[in-house]
Design a protein around this motif. Structure first.
Motif, PDB file in Angstrom:
ATOM      1  N   ASP A 303       0.791  -1.242   0.000  1.00  0.00           N
ATOM      2  CA  ASP A 303       0.000   0.000   0.000  1.00  0.00           C
ATOM      3  C   ASP A 303       0.818   1.285   0.000  1.00  0.00           C
ATOM      4  OD1 ASP A 303      -2.722  -1.149   0.145  1.00  0.00           O
ATOM      5  OD2 ASP A 303      -2.014  -1.913   2.076  1.00  0.00           O
ATOM      6  N   CYS A 304       2.120   1.179  -0.207  1.00  0.00           N
ATOM      7  CA  CYS A 304       2.931   2.397  -0.305  1.00  0.00           C
ATOM      8  C   CYS A 304       2.640   3.119  -1.621  1.00  0.00           C
ATOM      9  CB  CYS A 304       4.418   2.066  -0.228  1.00  0.00           C
ATOM     10  SG  CYS A 304       5.000   1.617   1.417  1.00  0.00           S
ATOM     11  N   GLY A 320       4.343  -0.535   5.686  1.00  0.00           N
ATOM     12  CA  GLY A 320       3.119  -0.426   4.904  1.00  0.00           C
ATOM     13  C   GLY A 320       2.501   0.948   4.919  1.00  0.00           C
ATOM     14  N   ASP A 321       1.824   1.292   3.813  1.00  0.00           N
ATOM     15  CA  ASP A 321       1.043   2.520   3.679  1.00  0.00           C
ATOM     16  C   ASP A 321       1.872   3.794   3.885  1.00  0.00           C
ATOM     17  OD1 ASP A 321      -1.255   3.982   3.164  1.00  0.00           O
ATOM     18  OD2 ASP A 321      -1.925   3.950   5.253  1.00  0.00           O
ATOM     19  N   LYS A 323       3.699   7.018   2.250  1.00  0.00           N
ATOM     20  CA  LYS A 323       3.582   7.846   1.041  1.00  0.00           C
ATOM     21  C   LYS A 323       4.805   8.760   0.961  1.00  0.00           C
ATOM     22  CE  LYS A 323      -1.445   7.883   0.503  1.00  0.00           C
ATOM     23  NZ  LYS A 323      -1.711   6.786   1.452  1.00  0.00           N
ATOM     24  N   ARG A 339       2.572   3.999   7.874  1.00  0.00           N
ATOM     25  CA  ARG A 339       1.657   5.116   7.557  1.00  0.00           C
ATOM     26  C   ARG A 339       2.299   6.503   7.655  1.00  0.00           C
ATOM     27  NH1 ARG A 339      -1.756   1.379   9.942  1.00  0.00           N
ATOM     28  NH2 ARG A 339      -1.427   2.221  12.048  1.00  0.00           N
TER      29      ARG A 339
END
Length: 373
Positions: A303-304, A320-321, A323, A339
């Protein structure tokens, strides 16, 4: 030492491709070699093969020069017990300054692939080698089909290009790594390097420098359509962006490249120009933006989302995740927690740990923890 001259012939490298480029000749006429010494390196559009000596002996009767095109079964040279030995009917191209092989190969445009008979026909008809495309291997049939009148003029159709031919823009360390990546893939034929600081004709790992960036329109006119950006832009991502601009303006596309040892999950999306190096991992539902680099051993977890021209350095780990904004640099061995958002243009130094969001153009020093405690 052998008592009877042993012929060294060109092997069949690919059943579907009987011709190969004599990319490198590692011996010269009269040289003494030992068993298993390297004789030459052959290159096709799919692979590179090294030919070694079957026994100790002197190299005699060399029939081809470096840069020439050879066919499977062609006699390259002999190994003999004496440098003066001459099997019946053997004439060496290497002997004397009038060798046609040496003069012809020296005058070929950098990156042009042409068979010896086709080269002879081109010279007989007074054609210009500069007008032939650099991607495909030029054969007699191709030359004959292009002759349209007694003046020897011919037309290169716009659709005449080799879909596997590619140039590398940048001859530094990143360019060498990309050359090895492309060779490992076995899909592309690397025509040459484009570099703004290296002299034309210089060779990098056996591949010629074709010129500076202003040669791109000419290469496009001669049939090339693919390029890879080897300017990393460490410290100044605008340099990498500028090279992508020059490549695009000249009409070239930049394919996404993934080393065979890397693993990209089926659900990940890689934009054009992305480069994924050996042993890297790109996880499920990851999005990697145009021109971004996921370097050796880096991990980009599920999910990056990476923006355009992001540089994930060797050994970095994104949980994960995560940005990462356009043009950001994540240094070697960095850990970015779950995140976390890293802003555009941010720079994270080697071995740092990022535990919370980093603003655009923010800087985390090497070996530190963000936020500072």
């Amino acid at each position: 030492m052998i008592s009877k001259p042993i012929p060294i012939t060109i092997p069949l490298i690919n059943p579907n491709e009987s011709e190969a480029l004599l990319a490198a000749l590692h011996v010269e006429e009269g040289q003494l070699v030992a068993e298993d010494d390297l004789i030459c390196t052959l290159e096709t559009t799919k692979s590179t093969v090294e030919v070694v000596a079957e026994d100790a002996g002197y190299v005699i009767g060399m029939r081809f020069a470096e840069g020439e095109t050879v066919r499977a079964g062609d006699l390259l040279c002999y190994l003999a017990e004496s440098p003066e030995a001459r099997p019946l009917g053997v004439e060496s191209h290497a002997a004397g300054n009038s060798s046609p092989a040496s003069t012809e190969s020296d005058s070929l445009p950098a990156g042009l692939r042409i068979t010896h008979p086709a080269l002879n026909l081109v010279r007989e008809r007074g054609l210009s080698l500069d007008e032939f495309p650099l991607g495909p291997l030029i054969t007699v049939k191709m030359v004959t089909e292009r002759l349209v009148d007694s003046a020897g003029k011919f037309v290169i159709p716009q659709s005449d290009f080799d879909a596997t031919a590619i140039v590398i823009y940048g001859g530094g360390g990143h360019g060498k790594s990309l050359l090895d990546l492309l060779r490992a893939l076995g899909v592309y034929h690397v025509v040459g390097f484009v570099d703004d600081s290296l002299p034309s004709g210089e060779k990098i790992m056996g591949v010629p420098v074709l010129g500076a960036g202003d040669v791109l329109p000419e290469l496009h006119q001669r049939g090339l359509r693919l390029a890879v950006n080897a300017v990393g832009g460490i410290g100044n991502v605008s340099v990498r962006v500028k090279v992508f601009g020059r490549i695009a303006e000249a009409g070239f596309g930049c394919p996404a490249l993934v080393h065979p040892s890397a693993f990209v999950e089926p659900g990940a999306m890689l934009s054009p120009g992305v480069q994924v190096f050996p042993h890297a991992y790109v996880g499920s539902d990851v999005q990697v933006g145009f021109g971004s680099i996921v370097n050796t051993g880096a991990i980009v977890s599920h999910d990056c989302i990476l923006g355009d021209c992001v540089n994930i350095s060797p050994g970095a780990i994104l949980a994960g995740d995560v940005k990462v904004g356009d043009g950001a640099l994540i240094g070697m061995g960095v850990t970015v927690n779950l995140r976390v958002r890293v802003g555009a243009g941010a720079r994270v130094g080697n071995s740092a740990v990022v535990k919370s969001d980093l603003p655009s153009n923010g800087v985390v020093r090497a070996g530190t923890i963000w936020p500072l405690e």
